[in-house]
Design a protein around this motif. Sequence first.
Motif, PDB file in Angstrom:
ATOM      1  N   ARG A  79       0.834  -1.208   0.000  1.00 20.04           N
ATOM      2  CA  ARG A  79       0.000   0.000   0.000  1.00 20.04           C
ATOM      3  C   ARG A  79       0.869   1.259   0.000  1.00 20.04           C
ATOM      4  O   ARG A  79       0.559   2.241  -0.675  1.00 20.04           O
ATOM      5  N   ALA A  80       1.969   1.219   0.767  1.00 13.27           N
ATOM      6  CA  ALA A  80       2.868   2.372   0.809  1.00 13.27           C
ATOM      7  C   ALA A  80       3.534   2.597  -0.545  1.00 13.27           C
ATOM      8  O   ALA A  80       3.705   3.747  -0.980  1.00 13.27           O
ATOM      9  N   LEU A  81       3.897   1.519  -1.231  1.00 12.31           N
ATOM     10  CA  LEU A  81       4.501   1.651  -2.558  1.00 12.31           C
ATOM     11  C   LEU A  81       3.526   2.295  -3.541  1.00 12.31           C
ATOM     12  O   LEU A  81       3.912   3.154  -4.341  1.00 12.31           O
ATOM     13  N   LEU A  82       2.270   1.887  -3.483  1.00 12.34           N
ATOM     14  CA  LEU A  82       1.294   2.480  -4.391  1.00 12.34           C
ATOM     15  C   LEU A  82       1.069   3.958  -4.064  1.00 12.34           C
ATOM     16  O   LEU A  82       0.921   4.780  -4.970  1.00 12.34           O
ATOM     17  N   ARG A  83       1.046   4.299  -2.784  1.00 11.49           N
ATOM     18  CA  ARG A  83       0.921   5.714  -2.428  1.00 11.49           C
ATOM     19  C   ARG A  83       2.084   6.522  -2.998  1.00 11.49           C
ATOM     20  O   ARG A  83       1.893   7.639  -3.503  1.00 11.49           O
ATOM     21  N   GLN A  84       3.277   5.957  -2.921  1.00 10.07           N
ATOM     22  CA  GLN A  84       4.448   6.620  -3.501  1.00 10.07           C
ATOM     23  C   GLN A  84       4.265   6.810  -5.000  1.00 10.07           C
ATOM     24  O   GLN A  84       4.536   7.881  -5.556  1.00 10.07           O
ATOM     25  N   ASP A  85       3.793   5.765  -5.684  1.00 11.27           N
ATOM     26  CA  ASP A  85       3.572   5.841  -7.129  1.00 11.27           C
ATOM     27  C   ASP A  85       2.562   6.938  -7.477  1.00 11.27           C
ATOM     28  O   ASP A  85       2.739   7.672  -8.463  1.00 11.27           O
ATOM     29  N   LEU A  86       1.509   7.044  -6.694  1.00 14.30           N
ATOM     30  CA  LEU A  86       0.478   8.040  -6.972  1.00 14.30           C
ATOM     31  C   LEU A  86       0.981   9.455  -6.682  1.00 14.30           C
ATOM     32  O   LEU A  86       0.608  10.406  -7.389  1.00 14.30           O
ATOM     33  N   ASP A  87       1.843   9.610  -5.675  1.00 15.45           N
ATOM     34  CA  ASP A  87       2.446  10.920  -5.428  1.00 15.45           C
ATOM     35  C   ASP A  87       3.282  11.358  -6.625  1.00 15.45           C
ATOM     36  O   ASP A  87       3.236  12.514  -7.055  1.00 15.45           O
ATOM     37  N   VAL A  88       4.051  10.418  -7.158  1.00 14.89           N
ATOM     38  CA  VAL A  88       4.869  10.719  -8.334  1.00 14.89           C
ATOM     39  C   VAL A  88       3.975  11.013  -9.540  1.00 14.89           C
ATOM     40  O   VAL A  88       4.235  11.938 -10.319  1.00 14.89           O
ATOM     41  N   LEU A  89       2.912  10.226  -9.694  1.00 14.17           N
ATOM     42  CA  LEU A  89       1.973  10.451 -10.798  1.00 14.17           C
ATOM     43  C   LEU A  89       1.416  11.873 -10.757  1.00 14.17           C
ATOM     44  O   LEU A  89       1.327  12.555 -11.785  1.00 14.17           O
ATOM     45  N   SER A  90       1.046  12.310  -9.574  1.00  9.89           N
ATOM     46  CA  SER A  90       0.490  13.657  -9.417  1.00  9.89           C
ATOM     47  C   SER A  90       1.472  14.719  -9.890  1.00  9.89           C
ATOM     48  O   SER A  90       1.092  15.693 -10.555  1.00  9.89           O
ATOM     49  N   GLU A  91       2.742  14.529  -9.575  1.00  7.51           N
ATOM     50  CA  GLU A  91       3.762  15.509  -9.965  1.00  7.51           C
ATOM     51  C   GLU A  91       4.043  15.459 -11.459  1.00  7.51           C
ATOM     52  O   GLU A  91       4.078  16.492 -12.141  1.00  7.51           O
ATOM     53  N   VAL A  92       4.255  14.254 -11.979  1.00  8.81           N
ATOM     54  CA  VAL A  92       4.645  14.104 -13.389  1.00  8.81           C
ATOM     55  C   VAL A  92       3.512  14.484 -14.336  1.00  8.81           C
ATOM     56  O   VAL A  92       3.748  15.006 -15.427  1.00  8.81           O
ATOM     57  N   TYR A  93       2.257  14.256 -13.924  1.00  4.55           N
ATOM     58  CA  TYR A  93       1.112  14.523 -14.803  1.00  4.55           C
ATOM     59  C   TYR A  93       0.342  15.782 -14.391  1.00  4.55           C
ATOM     60  O   TYR A  93      -0.829  15.928 -14.742  1.00  4.55           O
ATOM     61  N   ASP A  94       1.006  16.667 -13.716  1.00  2.69           N
ATOM     62  CA  ASP A  94       0.379  17.942 -13.357  1.00  2.69           C
ATOM     63  C   ASP A  94      -0.045  18.687 -14.627  1.00  2.69           C
ATOM     64  O   ASP A  94       0.768  18.928 -15.512  1.00  2.69           O
ATOM     65  N   GLY A  95      -1.334  19.003 -14.724  1.00  2.00           N
ATOM     66  CA  GLY A  95      -1.850  19.714 -15.892  1.00  2.00           C
ATOM     67  C   GLY A  95      -2.116  18.847 -17.107  1.00  2.00           C
ATOM     68  O   GLY A  95      -2.520  19.361 -18.156  1.00  2.00           O
TER      69      GLY A  95
END
Length: 328
Positions: A79-95
């Motif tokens: 679960r922690a790994l997926l949270r990390q992935d989603l945090d990165v997703l939010s940054e990389v796909y901003d906009g």
Amino acid sequence: MSASGIGSLPGTDVEGAARAVRELYDDGGIPYLPELPARGPGADLVGRTAAQLEGLAIDLQPSGWRLTDRQGRDAARARALLRQDLDVLSEVYDGYAGPLKVQLCGPWTLAATLELPRGGRVAGDAGATRDVVQSLADSALDLLDRVRRLVPAATLVQQWDEPALPAVLAGRLPTASGFGRVPAIDRSVVRDGLLQLTEKVTAKADSQVLHSCAADVPIALVRQVPGLQLSLDLALAGAAQWDELAELVESGRRLWAGIIPTGSAARHPREHVEPFVDQWRRVGLPTASLSAVVVTPACGLAGATPPDAIRLGRLAVDGARMLRDLVG
């Protein structure tokens, strides 16, 4: 015509993988949330999905992932790994505005792989299998909700990975001991499970695709699930399956064509695109219908080197451009 990847990539650099995927597929392709199984337990296909199951707890045992009364340490890590992935997703796909794919293990591969609390595969217990299907639908809705909040302008594609589906249908799934086989599950039961899942997830996903890079993918069964698209390794498709694929395309479904072998050394996609187009025409499909194709590698790329994974992704992108030029 478009291009995409299956999901898994080599290495442990989450941000690097996410940026590489966006760069590859941002221009007319379908980027996706990468999976990096090299990070260890919980980053693998089954553990990543099973750890998100709503109302069901899992733990990693020496024999594999098992349903338990209490969530284990490895499940918490997943679960922690997926949270990390989603945090990165939010940054990389901003906009970002456009298609974005997320992957989860499909219900039948999950049931084929997870063990019951006292041992034995979930697929051998009809009640436990129903619980997994229902829980998976809820967890998929939750994941899609989270991705939608992070990338609100994205068009979400839900991929269901089902490498074990042909074995489940054929009764080839070994028991946990390895000395027997789990009885084949009736096709109508498998279809109904997929129907239940996809109908519920339609509320959050803009489209859904079933991926399997195994032989004997049940194409006719996929056609019985309204709107479900198909992703497969076309090197494993025989003449009869190509006829079924033609019917699938003629029904208006998108075909995710795994025409780039994971071990390809090609420098130009024509080596893989031209045989695919020849077969396409041989089964009577018009050139114009190639617009329904998404070009992908044949399977996941976790076993490739990082440079090769990028090279194979570029072959898929360039292959999609070749098809686009053919259609005009």
